[in-house]
Motif scaffolding. Structure first.
Motif, mmCIF file in Angstrom:
data_model
loop_
_atom_site.group_PDB
_atom_site.id
_atom_site.type_symbol
_atom_site.label_atom_id
_atom_site.label_comp_id
_atom_site.label_asym_id
_atom_site.label_seq_id
_atom_site.Cartn_x
_atom_site.Cartn_y
_atom_site.Cartn_z
ATOM 1 N N SER A 4 -8.676 -7.499 -2.788
ATOM 2 C CA SER A 4 -9.959 -6.799 -2.903
ATOM 3 C C SER A 4 -11.101 -7.584 -2.258
ATOM 4 O O SER A 4 -12.138 -7.001 -1.914
ATOM 5 N N CYS A 5 -10.923 -8.889 -2.091
ATOM 6 C CA CYS A 5 -11.976 -9.741 -1.539
ATOM 7 C C CYS A 5 -11.736 -10.144 -0.087
ATOM 8 O O CYS A 5 -12.618 -10.735 0.546
ATOM 9 N N MET A 6 -10.539 -9.854 0.432
ATOM 10 C CA MET A 6 -10.223 -10.302 1.781
ATOM 11 C C MET A 6 -10.960 -9.474 2.833
ATOM 12 O O MET A 6 -11.449 -8.375 2.553
ATOM 13 N N ASN A 7 -11.046 -10.037 4.031
ATOM 14 C CA ASN A 7 -11.663 -9.315 5.133
ATOM 15 C C ASN A 7 -10.830 -8.110 5.524
ATOM 16 O O ASN A 7 -9.594 -8.145 5.449
ATOM 17 N N LEU A 8 -11.492 -7.039 5.933
ATOM 18 C CA LEU A 8 -10.781 -5.915 6.548
ATOM 19 C C LEU A 8 -10.901 -6.062 8.055
ATOM 20 O O LEU A 8 -11.973 -6.376 8.576
ATOM 21 N N PHE A 9 -9.797 -5.844 8.725
ATOM 22 C CA PHE A 9 -9.751 -6.086 10.166
ATOM 23 C C PHE A 9 -9.958 -4.758 10.891
ATOM 24 O O PHE A 9 -9.050 -3.934 11.001
ATOM 25 N N ARG A 10 -11.160 -4.557 11.367
ATOM 26 C CA ARG A 10 -11.513 -3.305 12.052
ATOM 27 C C ARG A 10 -10.964 -3.311 13.478
ATOM 28 O O ARG A 10 -10.968 -4.331 14.156
ATOM 29 N N GLY A 11 -10.503 -2.155 13.883
ATOM 30 C CA GLY A 11 -10.055 -2.003 15.259
ATOM 31 C C GLY A 11 -8.656 -2.491 15.534
ATOM 32 O O GLY A 11 -8.205 -2.443 16.681
ATOM 33 N N GLU A 12 -7.960 -2.971 14.518
ATOM 34 C CA GLU A 12 -6.583 -3.437 14.709
ATOM 35 C C GLU A 12 -5.621 -2.246 14.669
ATOM 36 O O GLU A 12 -5.702 -1.407 13.769
ATOM 37 N N ALA A 13 -4.726 -2.198 15.643
ATOM 38 C CA ALA A 13 -3.739 -1.116 15.646
ATOM 39 C C ALA A 13 -2.754 -1.272 14.494
ATOM 40 O O ALA A 13 -2.269 -0.281 13.933
ATOM 41 N N SER A 14 -2.438 -2.517 14.136
ATOM 42 C CA SER A 14 -1.526 -2.766 13.024
ATOM 43 C C SER A 14 -1.866 -4.080 12.351
ATOM 44 O O SER A 14 -2.380 -5.006 12.986
ATOM 45 N N LEU A 15 -1.581 -4.150 11.055
ATOM 46 C CA LEU A 15 -1.728 -5.385 10.302
ATOM 47 C C LEU A 15 -0.341 -5.946 10.029
ATOM 48 O O LEU A 15 0.581 -5.207 9.674
ATOM 49 N N ARG A 16 -0.208 -7.254 10.163
ATOM 50 C CA ARG A 16 1.093 -7.907 10.013
ATOM 51 C C ARG A 16 1.122 -8.772 8.756
ATOM 52 O O ARG A 16 0.266 -9.636 8.567
ATOM 53 N N ILE A 17 2.111 -8.493 7.918
ATOM 54 C CA ILE A 17 2.279 -9.165 6.632
ATOM 55 C C ILE A 17 3.623 -9.879 6.646
ATOM 56 O O ILE A 17 4.628 -9.307 7.074
ATOM 57 N N ALA A 18 3.647 -11.097 6.154
ATOM 58 C CA ALA A 18 4.904 -11.850 6.096
ATOM 59 C C ALA A 18 5.165 -12.311 4.674
ATOM 60 O O ALA A 18 4.270 -12.817 3.999
ATOM 61 N N ASP A 19 6.409 -12.122 4.230
ATOM 62 C CA ASP A 19 6.870 -12.690 2.969
ATOM 63 C C ASP A 19 7.764 -13.869 3.325
ATOM 64 O O ASP A 19 8.856 -13.697 3.870
ATOM 65 N N LEU A 20 7.324 -15.060 3.000
ATOM 66 C CA LEU A 20 7.992 -16.290 3.408
ATOM 67 C C LEU A 20 8.832 -16.827 2.255
ATOM 68 O O LEU A 20 8.310 -17.230 1.220
ATOM 69 N N GLY A 21 10.159 -16.803 2.443
ATOM 70 C CA GLY A 21 11.079 -17.130 1.354
ATOM 71 C C GLY A 21 11.376 -15.887 0.549
ATOM 72 O O GLY A 21 11.327 -15.886 -0.674
ATOM 73 N N CYS A 22 11.742 -14.815 1.242
ATOM 74 C CA CYS A 22 11.841 -13.485 0.615
ATOM 75 C C CYS A 22 13.034 -13.336 -0.314
ATOM 76 O O CYS A 22 13.013 -12.503 -1.222
ATOM 77 N N GLU A 53 -13.519 2.419 2.106
ATOM 78 C CA GLU A 53 -14.623 2.042 2.970
ATOM 79 C C GLU A 53 -14.690 2.895 4.234
ATOM 80 O O GLU A 53 -15.390 2.559 5.194
ATOM 81 N N SER A 54 -13.910 3.999 4.218
ATOM 82 C CA SER A 54 -13.936 4.985 5.314
ATOM 83 C C SER A 54 -13.671 4.350 6.675
ATOM 84 O O SER A 54 -14.321 4.667 7.681
ATOM 85 N N ILE A 55 -12.701 3.451 6.675
ATOM 86 C CA ILE A 55 -12.273 2.812 7.920
ATOM 87 C C ILE A 55 -10.890 3.356 8.271
ATOM 88 O O ILE A 55 -10.056 3.559 7.395
ATOM 89 N N SER A 56 -10.668 3.594 9.546
ATOM 90 C CA SER A 56 -9.369 4.089 9.983
ATOM 91 C C SER A 56 -8.259 3.132 9.542
ATOM 92 O O SER A 56 -8.333 1.930 9.803
ATOM 93 N N VAL A 57 -7.246 3.681 8.871
ATOM 94 C CA VAL A 57 -6.169 2.852 8.318
ATOM 95 C C VAL A 57 -5.190 2.476 9.431
ATOM 96 O O VAL A 57 -4.641 3.348 10.104
ATOM 97 N N PRO A 58 -4.944 1.197 9.626
ATOM 98 C CA PRO A 58 -3.988 0.783 10.655
ATOM 99 C C PRO A 58 -2.548 0.983 10.193
ATOM 100 O O PRO A 58 -2.293 1.298 9.025
#
Length: 412
Positions: free
Chosen positions: A75-93, A117-122
């Protein structure tokens, strides 16, 4: 399993215990020839009784406890505007449901923030990463869009694109500046290697008569602490290169309270007595020695590659990195199992012994197999572990707690 399958540096002259052999104290046995664990350390795969997928209640409880912190961090992290995709990694899955449910939570929570926040969802990319021996097949078979739960259930479309990334999170895994969110759940207490001094029987750090470092000599604990410090620094150095500025790093790792010195990894006496790494573990190894199945050197050369860090040790590594701003660092305790299960097992100690042995199989069987070089001897070890756990009635009355740290940080 031959020597070459474990490590390319192994001496081919080492004696190996075959499945039908009885190893005696005359066996001049050397353990795995290097402390490097990349070729042996993994959670037990599959979905059988001894698999990690069926024995991850404690990590699941820890993840549930850390969920509010994860949601707050998102809820506190930055939102990345204009990104086509967001990349998430689980390390030690690992292999189980814990990883998939957490990735679902992260993706859906971020999507809701974009919508609010009415931002296009990547689009979202999720990378499941673990050491090469991890059972990625079991993990990916659990993805709902690939394997519906029931005959009438329609495949559910995933809200992200999934991929597996084999490798050690103590090394680089991704291109520079690509990850927006990196999480690691109940994995960072596992070390990259056993310190060389601990594997040298002529060293003061030779951990004689113990499988782990709780209560061990200062030289043993110091060797582990130094390796743990190097590992966490390496982890943060790699993530600093892989993550974008403003990206979220969320870590759940085993740890110890601020008041405990490194030689006291577990805290209270009941936890020390009942923890699967301590008394019953040592008793099972000693049983193999007394029955002439292995020699004392083989017993002493086995060391569990885990270290419970303190708050100060965690902060010191982040301060050394200088690449992350810690937003939250909390210590919590997690009960090993529910009170209801404890009452049930007091009435049925045999069932408790099997459950406890399966827990150890799930986390340590691959490295015990590699250490003994014999599935037969490994099975004998777990039989004795199960028996020891079941026959100590006083042990069943005790309650074991796992200490955990929950850390959220932002890439500067």
């Amino acid at each position: 399993m031959d020597c070459s399958s474990l490590d390319s540096n192994c001496d081919p002259s080492i004696s190996i215990c075959r499945a039908n052999d009885k190893c005696t104290k005359s066996l001049n046995y050397q353990s795995s020839c290097t402390g490097d664990l990349r070729g042996t350390l993994c959670m037990q795969g599959g979905d059988g009784d001894g698999s990690y997928a069926r024995n991850c209640e404690a990590p699941a409880s820890a993840i549930a406890l850390s969920k509010p912190s994860l949601l707050k961090a998102i809820s506190c992290m930055n939102l990345f505007r204009g990104e086509a995709s967001l990349r998430i990694a689980d390390l030690g899955c690992g292999t189980g449901f814990n990883s998939l449910s957490t990735i679902d939570l992260v993706v859906e929570s971020i999507k809701k923030r974009y919508a609010r926040e009415s931002i296009s969802v990547p689009e979202f990319e999720a990378f499941f990463s673990d050491l090469p021996l991890n059972d990625f097949n079991t993990l990916f078979r659990s993805l709902p869009h690939l394997c519906p739960r029931g005959n009438d259930e329609k495949p559910r479309k995933l809200s992200y694109y999934a991929a597996g990334v084999p490798g050690s999170f103590y090394e680089r895994l991704f291109p520079r500046g690509k990850l927006h969110v990196a999480i690691s759940l109940s994995a960072l207490h596992w070390m990259s290697r056993i310190p060389e001094a601990v594997l040298d029987k002529n060293s003061h750090a030779w951990n004689q008569g113990r499988a782990w470092i709780d209560g061990a000599r200062n030289e043993v604990v110091e060797a582990y602490a130094k390796q743990s410090e190097e590992d966490l620094k390496a982890f943060l150095r790699c993530r600093a290169e892989e993550m974008v500025s403003g990206g979220l790093l969320f870590i759940l790792m085993a740890g110890r309270s601020d008041s405990e010195h490194p030689e006291n990894q577990l805290g209270d006496p009941d936890t020390k007595a009942k923890h699967p790494f301590t008394n019953v573990m040592d008793q099972a190894w000693n049983d193999l020695v007394k029955e002439n199945l292995i020699d004392e050197e083989t017993r002493d050369a086995f060391n569990i590659p885990a270290y419970m860090r303190s708050r100060e040790e965690i902060r010191r590594a982040f301060n050394h990195s200088k690449a992350f701003e810690i937003k939250s660092l909390k210590f919590r305790k997690v009960m090993e199992h529910s009170k209801e299960k404890q009452k049930k097992w007091i009435k049925d100690p045999i069932s408790y012994g099997k459950t406890k042995a399966n827990l150890v199989r799930a986390t340590l069987r691959p490295i015990i197999d590699a250490h003994l070089r014999s599935s037969h001897l490994s099975q004998e070890f777990f039989k004795r572990f199960e028996k020891r756990a079941a026959e100590d009635i006083n042990l069943l009355q005790k309650t074991c707690y796992y200490g955990i740290f929950v850390v959220s940080a932002i890439r500067k």
